[in-house]
Design an enzyme around this catalytic site. Structure first.
Site, PDB file in Angstrom:
ATOM      1  N   GLU A 157       0.851  -1.192   0.000  1.00 30.57           N
ATOM      2  CA  GLU A 157       0.000   0.000   0.000  1.00 30.57           C
ATOM      3  C   GLU A 157       0.887   1.243   0.000  1.00 30.57           C
ATOM      4  O   GLU A 157       1.879   1.285   0.704  1.00 30.57           O
ATOM      5  CB  GLU A 157      -0.859  -0.057   1.283  1.00 30.57           C
ATOM      6  CG  GLU A 157      -1.802   1.088   1.435  1.00 30.57           C
ATOM      7  CD  GLU A 157      -2.642   1.285   0.201  1.00 30.57           C
ATOM      8  OE1 GLU A 157      -3.397   0.379  -0.161  1.00 30.57           O
ATOM      9  OE2 GLU A 157      -2.539   2.360  -0.411  1.00 30.57           O
ATOM     10  N   PHE A 256       8.594  15.973  -2.705  1.00 35.88           N
ATOM     11  CA  PHE A 256       9.427  15.476  -1.598  1.00 35.88           C
ATOM     12  C   PHE A 256      10.810  16.113  -1.565  1.00 35.88           C
ATOM     13  O   PHE A 256      11.791  15.480  -1.208  1.00 35.88           O
ATOM     14  CB  PHE A 256       9.487  13.929  -1.606  1.00 35.88           C
ATOM     15  CG  PHE A 256       8.266  13.365  -0.927  1.00 35.88           C
ATOM     16  CD1 PHE A 256       7.042  13.430  -1.569  1.00 35.88           C
ATOM     17  CD2 PHE A 256       8.326  12.851   0.348  1.00 35.88           C
ATOM     18  CE1 PHE A 256       5.889  12.974  -0.935  1.00 35.88           C
ATOM     19  CE2 PHE A 256       7.186  12.408   0.998  1.00 35.88           C
ATOM     20  CZ  PHE A 256       5.973  12.472   0.338  1.00 35.88           C
ATOM     21  N   ALA A 259      12.402  21.133   2.168  1.00 37.08           N
ATOM     22  CA  ALA A 259      13.340  21.054   3.294  1.00 37.08           C
ATOM     23  C   ALA A 259      12.659  21.562   4.562  1.00 37.08           C
ATOM     24  O   ALA A 259      11.709  22.331   4.504  1.00 37.08           O
ATOM     25  CB  ALA A 259      14.567  21.899   2.980  1.00 37.08           C
ATOM     26  N   CYS A 267       5.993   5.528   9.115  1.00 41.30           N
ATOM     27  CA  CYS A 267       6.524   4.725   8.003  1.00 41.30           C
ATOM     28  C   CYS A 267       7.976   5.031   7.669  1.00 41.30           C
ATOM     29  O   CYS A 267       8.821   4.146   7.717  1.00 41.30           O
ATOM     30  CB  CYS A 267       5.653   4.924   6.777  1.00 41.30           C
ATOM     31  SG  CYS A 267       3.945   4.504   7.134  1.00 41.30           S
TER      32      CYS A 267
HETATM   33  C1  UGA Z   1       4.539   7.696   3.577  1.00 35.64           C
HETATM   34  C2  UGA Z   1       4.577   7.584   2.041  1.00 35.64           C
HETATM   35  O1  UGA Z   1       4.490   8.883   1.443  1.00 35.64           O
HETATM   36  C3  UGA Z   1       3.425   6.720   1.526  1.00 35.64           C
HETATM   37  O2  UGA Z   1       3.543   6.546   0.132  1.00 35.64           O
HETATM   38  C4  UGA Z   1       3.498   5.362   2.225  1.00 35.64           C
HETATM   39  O3  UGA Z   1       2.416   4.538   1.830  1.00 35.64           O
HETATM   40  C5  UGA Z   1       3.433   5.565   3.724  1.00 35.64           C
HETATM   41  O4  UGA Z   1       4.545   6.390   4.136  1.00 35.64           O
HETATM   42  C6  UGA Z   1       3.506   4.194   4.354  1.00 35.64           C
HETATM   43  O5  UGA Z   1       4.511   3.497   4.131  1.00 35.64           O
HETATM   44  O6  UGA Z   1       2.513   3.741   4.945  1.00 35.64           O
HETATM   45  P1  UGA Z   1       3.152   9.191   5.311  1.00 35.64           P
HETATM   46  O7  UGA Z   1       4.077   8.634   6.356  1.00 35.64           O
HETATM   47  O8  UGA Z   1       1.689   9.204   5.587  1.00 35.64           O
HETATM   48  O9  UGA Z   1       3.343   8.392   3.920  1.00 35.64           O
HETATM   49  O10 UGA Z   1       3.576  10.708   5.090  1.00 35.64           O
HETATM   50  P2  UGA Z   1       4.316  11.580   3.983  1.00 35.64           P
HETATM   51  O11 UGA Z   1       3.359  12.505   3.393  1.00 35.64           O
HETATM   52  O12 UGA Z   1       5.104  10.742   3.072  1.00 35.64           O
HETATM   53  O13 UGA Z   1       5.301  12.426   4.894  1.00 35.64           O
HETATM   54  C7  UGA Z   1       6.305  11.793   5.686  1.00 35.64           C
HETATM   55  C8  UGA Z   1       7.131  12.812   6.389  1.00 35.64           C
HETATM   56  O14 UGA Z   1       8.002  13.461   5.478  1.00 35.64           O
HETATM   57  C9  UGA Z   1       6.356  13.929   7.081  1.00 35.64           C
HETATM   58  O15 UGA Z   1       6.918  14.161   8.357  1.00 35.64           O
HETATM   59  C10 UGA Z   1       6.533  15.132   6.178  1.00 35.64           C
HETATM   60  O16 UGA Z   1       6.464  16.334   6.878  1.00 35.64           O
HETATM   61  C11 UGA Z   1       7.920  14.865   5.657  1.00 35.64           C
HETATM   62  N1  UGA Z   1       8.198  15.520   4.354  1.00 35.64           N
HETATM   63  C12 UGA Z   1       7.547  15.119   3.240  1.00 35.64           C
HETATM   64  C13 UGA Z   1       9.136  16.516   4.268  1.00 35.64           C
HETATM   65  O17 UGA Z   1       9.764  16.906   5.284  1.00 35.64           O
HETATM   66  N2  UGA Z   1       9.399  17.105   3.058  1.00 35.64           N
HETATM   67  C14 UGA Z   1       8.760  16.717   1.939  1.00 35.64           C
HETATM   68  O18 UGA Z   1       9.053  17.281   0.864  1.00 35.64           O
HETATM   69  C15 UGA Z   1       7.797  15.706   2.024  1.00 35.64           C
END
Ligand code: UGA
Length: 457
Positions: A157, A256, A259, A267
């Protein structure tokens, strides 16, 4: 089709609702009676936009049922989805306890089933789990033979918290790993992908590896942007400009590369570590996942470094820590960067008041009951020497910068997420500091101290 979804967390609930949308009948099964009772009333135990409404509608139309009885639910099931958690063990490897239990229970439940069900592992698990753990346990508990009486498949997923339902309903790709071509096609048919959705049909081990590698790559992009941000801070250029230019290369992609204070959630930190530990057990030293995590560990300290650069010492200062959830639109605080920021501030002697619109209670459970925390942003801002933004909640933009200024005692704002508009804040007379962002404009003073404490670079 009759589908059973085992495990009513983010993935299970969103998967169940996505299956309902595809026209299937779904039994959502969880072992926790309290959770089952709440879900039956369409009460969702976590904050996830759109889910309560969709659940209410599915329950009302009797397209989805919630129960604790896997045996009854699995009778004549066409597909059983394992959506249980795989939390980290102390050594960083994935704890497969719930997957093992689920597999055994499924084995017992399908003993009398003649529907040749697909047993589908959706939980994120190390390569080899579907065929090496799920298959033998279901076979043993059922007395049946995989490949003849039932079929195991991996179907990872990729949904994100905060947009779980939309992602589950409308995935950008579907990955299915199986060894039996007919079973593989059955699962593809079940998901009814639109013509534009790529379907990757592969082996279970490859499917499981795709999931780990995807999360590791996304996390690595974030850590890469963060390292470049720290350089940009020194250069006095905006890392957002830099990453915009970088991301326009189609081979890199724009997403992604935001910064900030680092990544959190249930995850990325867990899966990147589990990948590294798993690979090491296979005799392969993966260096990039390790570096990704190292950058992420030191990134929250950049926030403190900026704050100290702006304020001098933070000892005795009132700091408003704005945003506790690991990202907006969730009350999930697992691996939130708010915790290391809070601890670093406390250690430096600051008086911290925390704010979050959804995650105060969950953060209190994580950080301790003596936490000074509020769901009212104005309360947190009132009298603060400096706010530090950790989660980019929309509420931050909704409060006028002039109001921030009148509530605050100090003039410094440190934005760990680029959550607010720097120009608007500077116009209101505030000094805006952010990771990978140039010195504030004239009219605001930034002490010029040569100091590289706690910088990861
Ligand atoms: C992440 C993946 O994006 C999903 O595809 C995956 O299914 C999921 O893990 C999982 O394995 O279940 P999620 O943990 O819900 O999803 O959140 P994200 O939106 O990916 O963000 C993760 C972290 O990265 C957050 O703390 C966010 O603030 C940070 N982030 C994200 C950044 O610091 N910079 C970015 O450019 C993007």
């Amino acid at each position: 089709m009759k589908c059973v979804v085992l495990g009513a967390g983010y993935v299970g609930v969103a998967t169940g609702l996505a299956l309902v949308e595809r026209g299937h009948h779904v039994e959502l099964v969880d072992v926790l009676p309290k959770k089952v009772a709440a879900l039956r009333r369409a009460e969702v135990p976590f904050h996830e936009p759109g889910v309560p409404e969709a659940l209410r509608a599915a329950l009302a139309k009797k397209l989805l049922r919630v129960s604790a009885d896997l045996v009854a639910a699995s009778r004549e099931a066409n597909a059983i989805f394992i959506c249980v958690g795989t939390p980290p063990k102390a050594n960083g490897s994935a704890d497969l306890g719930f997957v093992k239990n689920a597999s055994k229970q499924i084995g017992v439940a399908i003993r009398e089933t003649a529907s040749h069900p697909l047993v589908v592992l959706k939980s994120t698990a190390p390569p080899g789990t579907t065929t090496g753990v799920v298959r033998p346990l279901v076979e043993k508990a059922s007395g049946l033979t995989e490949g003849r009486d039932f079929f195991v498949l991996s179907n990872p997923e990729f949904l994100r918290e905060g947009s779980a339902l939309a992602d589950a309903k409308d995935p950008d790709r579907i990955v299915i790993g199986g060894t039996n071509p007919e079973a593989l096609e059955r699962l593809v048919d079940l998901w009814k992908p639109g013509a534009s959705v790529p379907v990757v049909k592969t082996s279970p081990v490859a499917a499981e590896t795709i999931k780990y590698a995807s999360n590791a790559f996304l996390a690595m992009k974030v850590s890469f942007a963060n390292e470049i941000a720290n350089l940009c801070t020194r250069l006095g250029v905006d890392v957002y400009d830099v990453m915009h230019g970088v991301g326009l290369d189609a081979r890199i992609g724009r997403l992604f590369l935001r910064a900030g204070a680092g990544f959190g959630g249930s995850c990325f930190p867990k899966d990147v570590r589990a990948l590294e530990v798993f690979a090491r057990a296979q005799g392969v030293a993966l260096r990039l996942p390790r570096a990704t995590l190292e950058v992420n560990e030191s990134q929250p300290l950049e926030v403190l470094r900026l704050l100290e650069e702006a304020l001098g010492s933070v000892r005795g200062k009132r700091v408003a820590l704005l945003g506790l959830a690991f990202k907006p639109d969730t009350d999930d605080v697992r691996e939130t960067r708010a915790l290391p920021i809070l601890r670093a501030l406390e250690q430096a002697g600051a008086r911290v008041v925390c704010w979050d619109p959804k995650a105060v209670e969950s953060f209190r459970r994580l950080a301790g009951t003596d936490l000074d925390a509020t769901g009212d942003m104005e309360v947190a801002l009132r009298g603060s020497d400096a706010p530090v933004i950790q989660t980019e909640w929309p509420e931050l933009r909704q409060l006028a910068p002039s109001r921030w200024r009148s509530l605050m005692k100090g003039r410094i704002v440190v934005d760990g997420r680029r959550a607010v508009d720097p120009t608007a804040f500077e116009t209101a007379g505030l000094a805006y500091f952010a990771i990978g962002y140039p010195v504030p404009q004239a009219g605001t003073k930034r002490p010029r101290k040569k100091k590289a404490a706690a910088s990861p670079d």
